[in-house]
Enzyme design. Structure first.
Site, PDB file in Angstrom:
ATOM      1  N   HIS A  63       0.805  -1.220   0.000  1.00 23.61           N
ATOM      2  CA  HIS A  63       0.000   0.000   0.000  1.00 23.61           C
ATOM      3  C   HIS A  63       0.848   1.284   0.000  1.00 23.61           C
ATOM      4  O   HIS A  63       0.812   2.081   0.922  1.00 23.61           O
ATOM      5  CB  HIS A  63      -0.963   0.017   1.192  1.00 23.61           C
ATOM      6  CG  HIS A  63      -2.032  -1.031   1.119  1.00 23.61           C
ATOM      7  ND1 HIS A  63      -3.127  -1.016   1.946  1.00 23.61           N
ATOM      8  CD2 HIS A  63      -2.169  -2.128   0.339  1.00 23.61           C
ATOM      9  CE1 HIS A  63      -3.899  -2.057   1.668  1.00 23.61           C
ATOM     10  NE2 HIS A  63      -3.318  -2.746   0.691  1.00 23.61           N
ATOM     11  N   GLU A  82     -13.739   1.418  -4.961  1.00 20.97           N
ATOM     12  CA  GLU A  82     -14.519   2.649  -5.065  1.00 20.97           C
ATOM     13  C   GLU A  82     -14.037   3.570  -6.176  1.00 20.97           C
ATOM     14  O   GLU A  82     -12.843   3.624  -6.481  1.00 20.97           O
ATOM     15  CB  GLU A  82     -14.430   3.452  -3.753  1.00 20.97           C
ATOM     16  CG  GLU A  82     -14.974   2.748  -2.545  1.00 20.97           C
ATOM     17  CD  GLU A  82     -14.873   3.609  -1.294  1.00 20.97           C
ATOM     18  OE1 GLU A  82     -15.359   3.175  -0.239  1.00 20.97           O
ATOM     19  OE2 GLU A  82     -14.301   4.730  -1.381  1.00 20.97           O
TER      20      GLU A  82
END
Length: 376
Positions: free
Chosen positions: A153, A246
């Site tokens: 990440h 998203e």
């Protein structure tokens, strides 16, 4: 039939490229042309004004390709050392909006330092001459703080907005709570001047204990970002955990919820994360995918070569190895079509080229640069 076989044999003998298969979408027919192969986990693509292309390879190399895709065997010199471990390495590459005048190129990458590893952004001046291709006058204009251990990440996409500000996406580095902490740059969208200075109107500038670079909070794992061609708004997409990928419009001072709200669940055990999918004061996504598609790379199509695709949003996907085409009505996604599923590999980046065609990078040890071309 005999004539067709003779022609096919001649093409094979001369080494000429065979005509690619025609693929049909709901609105356009197209072919996929392989422009380059042998790229090592390519991550991002940028177009130089002279038609050549730059491709970042995650292990830490910046590569130069001719307009026809021929790969220069010499990596671009001057790229800073990267921490190429796990999901880290050399990530995005973008040109300054006034590149023709100043020659600035920006790279995001994972870098080691005090406390571990974190995302950084460097600016360098492009030089291409008889001695080779290189970046000069390098300066790190952004460092994620604090650095931490772990190889996941990092982000990161770089986008210049219409006011000339540089937006830098940050991931949460695998620790959920960091995305909501204002004294931590992980899990944030950052906005800076082109030289790294903090804009005077950044929403948390002057707030005690907060990093002034922060533009928005509550992001898990942004891997796609692009400006809307009409509104100029910054659209992004990010990975959810297990479900809940998203699409968002990132606006100043907003909180996008991670990990307080999400449409995803914990890996393996499937338990709820946070309070659920809604909470007052936290932004809802424009669109979400459950199950996850692992989106990466994103571009609005505004070219002339595929007229029926104009205004559509294209998103690469690592999972299902596909390109997603989204039709929009203002800020609503009204239709989704999935292209290339399982055909070309994991799509890492999506760009519209200056020729009005769509370019894709595939994430693999032997990655490819692909171009979608119309059949007419």
């Amino acid at each position: 039939m005999k004539r067709l076989l003779m022609v096919a044999g001649l093409v094979a003998c001369l080494g000429l490229p065979a005509q690619a298969e025609v693929l049909r979408s709901e609105r356009e027919d197209f072919r996929v042309r392989v422009l380059s192969e042998g790229l090592v986990h390519p991550w991002a693509l940028a177009f130089l004004p002279d038609g050549r292309m730059l491709v970042s390879e995650r292990p830490g190399r910046l590569r130069l390709l001719a307009a026809d895709g021929r790969l220069d065997p010499r990596p671009v010199a001057g790229v800073p050392a990267v921490a190429a471990s796990g999901q880290g390495g050399l990530l995005d590459v973008v040109l300054h909006p006034d590149f023709a005048a100043n020659g600035w190129i920006y790279l995001s990458y994972a870098a080691a330092g005090e406390g571990g590893v974190g995302t950084e952004v460097v600016r360098g001046r492009w030089v291409s001459d008889a001695a080779g291709h290189r970046l000069e006058d390098l300066r790190v204009i952004y460092r994620q703080r604090p650095k931490s251990s772990g190889g996941q990440h990092f982000g990161s996409r770089l986008v210049f907005d219409r006011d000339g500000f540089l937006h830098i996406s940050q991931r949460d580095r695998g620790t959920m709570a960091r995305a909501q902490q204002l004294d931590d740059l992980a899990g944030k969208q950052v906005r800076l001047h082109d030289d790294g200075r903090v804009p005077a109107d950044n929403p948390w500038r002057g707030v005690a204990g907060a990093h002034p670079e922060i533009f928005s909070v509550g992001h898990r794992n942004i891997q796609g970002a692009a400006l809307h061609p009409v509104s100029g708004a910054l659209w992004t997409h990010e990975h959810g955990p297990q479900g809940g990928d998203e699409i968002n419009i990132v606006r100043k001072g907003r909180n996008y919820g991670w990990p307080v709200i999400t449409y995803g669940v914990n890996y393996v055990i499937g338990t709820k994360i946070g309070v659920g999918t809604h909470r007052e004061g936290l932004e809802q996504p424009l669109y979400q995918w459950t199950p996850s598609i692992a989106p990466s790379g994103m571009a609005f199509y505004v070219g002339e070569r595929f007229p029926a695709w104009r205004g559509n949003l294209f998103v690469g996907a690592l999972k299902y190895q596909m390109l997603v085409r989204l039709e929009l009505d203002g800020e609503r996604v009204v239709h989704e079509e999935r292209l290339l599923s399982g055909r070309e590999g994991r799509i890492r980046d999506v760009r519209q080229g200056p020729d009005g065609l769509i370019y894709l990078l595939t994430d693999a040890p032997d990655g490819k640069l692909l171009r979608l071309e119309p059949t007419r």
